[in-house]
Design a protein around this motif. Structure first.
Motif, PDB file in Angstrom:
ATOM      1  N   GLN A   1      34.062  60.322  39.731  1.00  0.00           N
ATOM      2  CA  GLN A   1      32.853  61.105  40.032  1.00  0.00           C
ATOM      3  C   GLN A   1      32.884  62.433  39.285  1.00  0.00           C
ATOM      4  O   GLN A   1      31.871  62.897  38.787  1.00  0.00           O
ATOM      5  CB  GLN A   1      32.737  61.361  41.528  1.00  0.00           C
ATOM      6  CG  GLN A   1      32.102  60.211  42.264  1.00  0.00           C
ATOM      7  CD  GLN A   1      31.973  60.506  43.744  1.00  0.00           C
ATOM      8  OE1 GLN A   1      31.874  61.659  44.140  1.00  0.00           O
ATOM      9  NE2 GLN A   1      31.970  59.476  44.550  1.00  0.00           N
TER      10      GLN A   1
ATOM     11  N   ALA B   1      30.262  63.648  36.617  1.00  0.00           N
ATOM     12  CA  ALA B   1      29.595  64.931  36.846  1.00  0.00           C
ATOM     13  C   ALA B   1      29.627  65.781  35.581  1.00  0.00           C
ATOM     14  O   ALA B   1      28.629  66.377  35.189  1.00  0.00           O
ATOM     15  CB  ALA B   1      30.267  65.668  37.992  1.00  0.00           C
TER      16      ALA B   1
ATOM     17  N   SER C   1      14.926  71.526  41.033  1.00  0.00           N
ATOM     18  CA  SER C   1      15.789  72.677  40.803  1.00  0.00           C
ATOM     19  C   SER C   1      15.011  73.978  40.915  1.00  0.00           C
ATOM     20  O   SER C   1      15.503  74.975  41.438  1.00  0.00           O
ATOM     21  CB  SER C   1      16.429  72.592  39.418  1.00  0.00           C
ATOM     22  OG  SER C   1      17.133  71.390  39.309  1.00  0.00           O
TER      23      SER C   1
ATOM     24  N   CYS D   1      28.630  73.810  46.366  1.00  0.00           N
ATOM     25  CA  CYS D   1      28.030  72.852  45.434  1.00  0.00           C
ATOM     26  C   CYS D   1      29.073  71.889  44.901  1.00  0.00           C
ATOM     27  O   CYS D   1      28.841  70.673  44.841  1.00  0.00           O
ATOM     28  CB  CYS D   1      27.425  73.557  44.231  1.00  0.00           C
ATOM     29  SG  CYS D   1      25.922  74.344  44.606  1.00  0.00           S
ATOM     30  N   LEU D   2      30.213  72.433  44.502  1.00  0.00           N
ATOM     31  CA  LEU D   2      31.263  71.570  43.965  1.00  0.00           C
ATOM     32  C   LEU D   2      31.725  70.587  45.034  1.00  0.00           C
ATOM     33  O   LEU D   2      31.886  69.395  44.777  1.00  0.00           O
ATOM     34  CB  LEU D   2      32.445  72.424  43.477  1.00  0.00           C
ATOM     35  CG  LEU D   2      32.172  73.196  42.195  1.00  0.00           C
ATOM     36  CD1 LEU D   2      33.343  74.121  41.873  1.00  0.00           C
ATOM     37  CD2 LEU D   2      31.933  72.230  41.038  1.00  0.00           C
TER      38      LEU D   2
ATOM     39  N   ALA E   1      29.085  67.911  45.390  1.00  0.00           N
ATOM     40  CA  ALA E   1      28.989  66.948  44.301  1.00  0.00           C
ATOM     41  C   ALA E   1      30.090  65.904  44.430  1.00  0.00           C
ATOM     42  O   ALA E   1      29.906  64.751  44.078  1.00  0.00           O
ATOM     43  CB  ALA E   1      29.094  67.662  42.960  1.00  0.00           C
ATOM     44  N   LEU E   2      31.244  66.316  44.969  1.00  0.00           N
ATOM     45  CA  LEU E   2      32.368  65.391  45.021  1.00  0.00           C
ATOM     46  C   LEU E   2      32.482  64.674  46.359  1.00  0.00           C
ATOM     47  O   LEU E   2      32.797  63.497  46.411  1.00  0.00           O
ATOM     48  CB  LEU E   2      33.669  66.161  44.751  1.00  0.00           C
ATOM     49  CG  LEU E   2      33.726  66.817  43.380  1.00  0.00           C
ATOM     50  CD1 LEU E   2      34.953  67.694  43.260  1.00  0.00           C
ATOM     51  CD2 LEU E   2      33.717  65.755  42.292  1.00  0.00           C
TER      52      LEU E   2
ATOM     53  N   PRO F   1      23.313  58.588  44.895  1.00  0.00           N
ATOM     54  CA  PRO F   1      24.270  58.903  43.822  1.00  0.00           C
ATOM     55  C   PRO F   1      24.492  57.723  42.871  1.00  0.00           C
ATOM     56  O   PRO F   1      24.740  57.937  41.687  1.00  0.00           O
ATOM     57  CB  PRO F   1      25.558  59.244  44.582  1.00  0.00           C
ATOM     58  CG  PRO F   1      25.119  59.592  45.945  1.00  0.00           C
ATOM     59  CD  PRO F   1      23.877  58.814  46.224  1.00  0.00           C
TER      60      PRO F   1
ATOM     61  N   TYR G   1      21.280  63.113  40.576  1.00  0.00           N
ATOM     62  CA  TYR G   1      22.138  63.602  41.644  1.00  0.00           C
ATOM     63  C   TYR G   1      23.151  64.626  41.135  1.00  0.00           C
ATOM     64  O   TYR G   1      23.265  65.733  41.668  1.00  0.00           O
ATOM     65  CB  TYR G   1      22.841  62.410  42.298  1.00  0.00           C
ATOM     66  CG  TYR G   1      23.693  62.769  43.471  1.00  0.00           C
ATOM     67  CD1 TYR G   1      23.112  63.096  44.690  1.00  0.00           C
ATOM     68  CD2 TYR G   1      25.079  62.813  43.366  1.00  0.00           C
ATOM     69  CE1 TYR G   1      23.897  63.436  45.769  1.00  0.00           C
ATOM     70  CE2 TYR G   1      25.861  63.148  44.443  1.00  0.00           C
ATOM     71  CZ  TYR G   1      25.269  63.459  45.640  1.00  0.00           C
ATOM     72  OH  TYR G   1      26.039  63.815  46.703  1.00  0.00           O
ATOM     73  N   GLN G   2      23.872  64.249  40.068  1.00  0.00           N
ATOM     74  CA  GLN G   2      24.886  65.181  39.546  1.00  0.00           C
ATOM     75  C   GLN G   2      24.208  66.389  38.899  1.00  0.00           C
ATOM     76  O   GLN G   2      24.648  67.521  39.055  1.00  0.00           O
ATOM     77  CB  GLN G   2      25.779  64.490  38.511  1.00  0.00           C
ATOM     78  CG  GLN G   2      26.455  63.227  39.011  1.00  0.00           C
ATOM     79  CD  GLN G   2      27.550  63.516  40.022  1.00  0.00           C
ATOM     80  OE1 GLN G   2      27.812  64.667  40.333  1.00  0.00           O
ATOM     81  NE2 GLN G   2      28.163  62.474  40.541  1.00  0.00           N
TER      82      GLN G   2
ATOM     83  N   PHE H   1      23.237  69.164  41.292  1.00  0.00           N
ATOM     84  CA  PHE H   1      24.287  70.085  41.743  1.00  0.00           C
ATOM     85  C   PHE H   1      24.646  71.085  40.652  1.00  0.00           C
ATOM     86  O   PHE H   1      24.941  72.241  40.933  1.00  0.00           O
ATOM     87  CB  PHE H   1      25.513  69.315  42.224  1.00  0.00           C
ATOM     88  CG  PHE H   1      25.259  68.676  43.542  1.00  0.00           C
ATOM     89  CD1 PHE H   1      25.022  69.474  44.652  1.00  0.00           C
ATOM     90  CD2 PHE H   1      25.172  67.318  43.672  1.00  0.00           C
ATOM     91  CE1 PHE H   1      24.726  68.913  45.873  1.00  0.00           C
ATOM     92  CE2 PHE H   1      24.876  66.743  44.889  1.00  0.00           C
ATOM     93  CZ  PHE H   1      24.653  67.532  45.990  1.00  0.00           C
ATOM     94  N   PHE H   2      24.595  70.619  39.392  1.00  0.00           N
ATOM     95  CA  PHE H   2      24.850  71.572  38.327  1.00  0.00           C
ATOM     96  C   PHE H   2      23.748  72.625  38.254  1.00  0.00           C
ATOM     97  O   PHE H   2      24.013  73.796  37.991  1.00  0.00           O
ATOM     98  CB  PHE H   2      25.040  70.863  36.992  1.00  0.00           C
ATOM     99  CG  PHE H   2      26.439  70.401  36.820  1.00  0.00           C
ATOM    100  CD1 PHE H   2      27.463  71.323  36.671  1.00  0.00           C
ATOM    101  CD2 PHE H   2      26.754  69.061  36.859  1.00  0.00           C
ATOM    102  CE1 PHE H   2      28.777  70.908  36.554  1.00  0.00           C
ATOM    103  CE2 PHE H   2      28.068  68.644  36.742  1.00  0.00           C
ATOM    104  CZ  PHE H   2      29.077  69.558  36.592  1.00  0.00           C
TER     105      PHE H   2
END
Lengths: 463, 290
Positions: free
Chosen positions: A13, A17, A70, A133-134, A137-138, A353, A360-361, A364-365
């Motif tokens: 993942q 990402a 976003s 956020c990190l 995402a994970l 995801p 999805y990824q 988060f970025f």
């Protein structure tokens, strides 16, 4: 949870990402617009994020899902940050989330440390937001399941726990705080019954038919209350002259406070029960308990500023997990986002995801990019905001009064707002004379209707 | 302009109303702010609308139960036939009773059997007291006294589904079609007389020998306050009717498994008073009227 089973998927993942890191300048620009617009409405109490988002909706519908969402998300957390700015500088929290920031941020600003307080709040907020956020995402797919385990009874218990925590840790003593909590719960009663939909305790008055308005309560108890207190005590020319010196900044312990706040906010954000408010109040209470200098709290303890700021931003980020992975909006802003997602053809759910990994990824970025922009803007503008705080009280009070009255008018969409705001201003003066802190009241007021709903659902389940 | 939606986001009414608002925005050239007021199964939203300024700047979208069923059960601050002006009927819900895919019952018959054995301790999450699916279930218990459930009211179908997935209720009235398709929810029965084309194998109320609680309650109404100038109303009606006829809107209805029942202003008004009269007979038959 079986850790060995999770690790390989974590690594893959993380790799996926990194590949999805968005580089398009137009995307960055849209995130910037969102964050900036959010910050702008955040510093104007009453004119909250829903209004700003509604204005940008027509634009969003012409965009792809990722930039569109976003942009809207940027407004959401940009406004949270803006709320912290007014809390620290003028003592008026535009949103319930910003109340805990006020406890320590306001005394710091009064002691002449507005710039440092803003910078600390910005850094804490950035830490909370980025780490959350990190983490999301994970780990979100695994963690969002946790939200399902909290049924009506669980949520009611979490809220009752939060209220008890605040009652026993806020300044003023447990007895006074419990009184404040019951007053807050009582203030949440008038208006429409949240379950049965019948009007109650409105006394047939249009001023109460919509219940007590949150914006009016916040602006009245804090902004207007402080103002009236200062004006009613003519021997003291303004609040800035009574401020004691701020306690020293202990960087390490403030950083630790921010990290603890992040974890607390992240976990509360996943469970839909008044995430930001609960998290920030709980974080402030926790820091006070853990601190080796509890006497600093209420006078501008840096730990008590960093913790809540980190936690409310972490909670804001984490509340995207129930939205994206369960299709469950936890507040009206998330609800608007859900509407936008549906329109753009993104179906939120546990399979998101896998089905739309780019979205999805990438999302988060974008959140992380937004947080970085917020950090840059926050640090860059801290000096400018702080200069505002140095305005003499005789110039500042008309502005505060104006913001309180217009903010509550916009919030309640009518005259009921300013009337209630004035009433709460007077109540704040009375409470201050009695040595009561209005903070537990705010938490109880915000959680009241939800606590009532979940309590009733629990009772219906067993009886 | 503001559009008050009587259910929480993610529900069929919300989806349909938002799609309708988007179409009308283009026609009218103004932004429409959608506001969800889910409390009181929709009566709060109608009460807010009835009090709103009558200049066409505030409209509401609600399910018919807030106009027909609920005002009979609870004291409300508006008269549904006098204080609001129906502009449009833009769909008719067919809520689906769903359970978890891993639940022990595989069809309606085994679910009803389990209900009888449990003697009233099974829980059904409903999207609000007096919502059409709640009425339908109550009328099932009225028809067959050996059935009884505990009804747990939630703020909307999304919340009820979440409680179902977490195991806090045994079934949820009204599951979202995308989740049924994804296999997250298992459909047991359609709580309406008509079946949406997308779920051909699921039984309806009529198949189970139960009465349809009334199509009025499940219809979606677009409302304006009373005394809005006629000229404004005509402009709004034209825009919303055009939006309701658009391809995008009909696709949204299908997505939420809502039957595309469309009625223009005069028809909608007649339909409301007709359904109001029908409801009296239905409720009496079910022993639900006060």
């Amino acid at each position: 949870m079986d850790v060995s089973a999770v690790d390989p998927s974590l690594a893959s993942q993380a790799w996926a990402a990194l590949c999805a890191f968005p580089l398009s300048p137009s995307l960055w620009l849209l995130v910037f617009i969102g964050v900036f617009a959010g910050m702008a409405v955040g510093v104007l109490p009453g004119f909250g994020p829903p209004a700003a988002m509604a204005l940008l909706f027509p634009l969003v519908y012409t965009l792809d899902p990722l930039p569109g969402i976003s942009l809207l998300a940027g407004i959401f957390y940009g406004a949270k940050y803006g709320g912290a700015v007014t809390s620290i500088l003028m003592g008026i929290p535009g949103e319930a989330d910003a109340v805990a920031t006020l406890f320590e941020g306001r005394p710091l600003a009064l002691a002449g440390k507005a710039k440092q307080a803003l910078a600390a709040a910005t850094l804490a907020s950035f830490t909370g937001g980025t780490l959350a956020c990190l983490g999301m995402a994970l780990l979100a797919p695994a963690l969002s399941r946790a939200a399902l385990f909290f049924g009506p009874s669980g949520r009611a218990a979490v809220m009752a726990g939060a209220l008890a925590l605040v009652a026993f840790t806020s300044p003023g003593g447990a007895r006074r705080n419990l009184c404040m909590i019951f007053l807050g719960l009582a203030l949440a009663l008038p208006g429409m019954d949240p379950v049965y939909g019948t009007a109650r305790l409105t006394f047939g008055s249009p001023l109460l038919s919509g219940g007590v308005e949150l914006t009016a309560l916040l602006l009245g108890l804090f902004g207007l209350g402080d103002l009236l207190n200062a004006l009613l005590q003519p021997e003291r020319r303004g609040p800035e002259q009574e401020a004691p010196a701020a306690p020293p900044l202990r960087r390490l312990s403030a950083a630790m406070a921010a990290l603890r706040g992040t974890l607390l906010g992240f976990l509360t954000g996943l469970v839909p029960c008044g995430a930001g408010v609960t998290a920030s109040f709980a974080s402030h209470a926790l820091e006070k308990r853990l601190s080796r200098h509890p006497e600093d709290f209420g006078r501008g303890a840096w730990e008590g500023l960093a913790g809540p700021e980190a936690s409310n931003n972490a909670a804001a980020m984490a509340s995207f997990a129930p939205l994206l992975l369960l299709g469950l909006p936890t507040n009206p802003i998330m609800a608007a986002l859900l509407g936008a997602l549906t329109v753009m053809g993104v179906v939120p759910g546990p399979s998101l995801p896998q089905e739309q990994p780019d979205f999805y990824q990438g999302f988060f970025f974008c959140l992380i990019i937004g947080n970085m922009l917020l950090l840059a803007m926050g640090l860059g503008l801290a000096g400018f905001w702080a200069r505002l705080a140095r305005l003499p009280f005789r110039l500042l009070w008309p502005v505060i009064l104006l913001l309180c009255l217009t903010g509550s008018y916009v919030g309640a969409d009518g005259l009921a707002g300013p009337v209630q705001c004035l009433a709460f201003g007077l109540l704040a003066v009375f409470l201050k004379r009695q040595g009561c802190s209005p903070a537990p009241l705010v938490l109880a007021f915000v959680l009241g209707p939800r606590l009532e709903t979940h309590l009733l659902q629990t009772l219906f389940s067993y009886w | 302009m503001r559009l008050i939606v009587a259910f929480s986001p993610g529900s069929a009414l919300d989806g349909a109303a938002r799609a309708l608002a988007r179409g009308a925005e283009k026609e009218l050239g103004v932004d429409i702010i959608v506001q969800n007021t889910a409390s009181g199964a929709g009566t709060t939203a109608v009460a807010q609308l009835a009090k709103a300024r009558a200049d066409g700047s505030c409209l509401a979208a609600c399910a018919g139960n807030a106009l027909i069923f609920l005002p009979r059960r609870n004291p409300v601050s508006y008269d549904p036939l006098r204080d609001v002006e129906p502009l449009l009927v833009f769909g008719q819900a067919s809520p689906v009773l769903v359970t978890r895919p891993d639940a022990p019952w595989r069809d309606m018959a085994s679910f009803l059997e389990a209900t009888r054995k449990s003697r009233g301790s099974m829980r059904i999450g409903i999207p609000g007291l007096g919502s059409p699916s709640h009425t339908a279930l109550v009328m099932m218990t009225a028809k067959d006294p050996s059935l009884s459930w505990r009804f747990i009211p939630f703020g909307g179908p999304g919340e009820a589904e979440t409680a179902l997935l977490g195991g806090h209720v045994d079934a949820a009235a009204s599951g979202a079609l995308p989740r049924i398709r994804q296999g997250q929810l298992f459909p047991l029965m359609i709580l309406a007389g008509t079946r949406p084309v997308t779920l051909p194998q699921v039984p309806t109320l009529a198949d189970g020998g139960f009465a349809d609680p009334g199509r009025g309650d499940a219809s979606f109404f677009l409302l304006a306050p009373k005394n809005v100038p006629e000229e404004t109303l005509n402009r709004l009606c034209a825009a919303f009717e055009k939006a309701a006829g658009s391809e995008d809107f009909l696709k949204t209805l299908e997505h939420f498994s809502v039957a595309p029942v469309l009625k223009a202003r005069e028809e909608a008004k007649a339909f409301l008073s007709e359904a109001w009269a029908e409801e009296d007979a239905t409720l009496k038959a079910a022993g639900l009227s006060r």
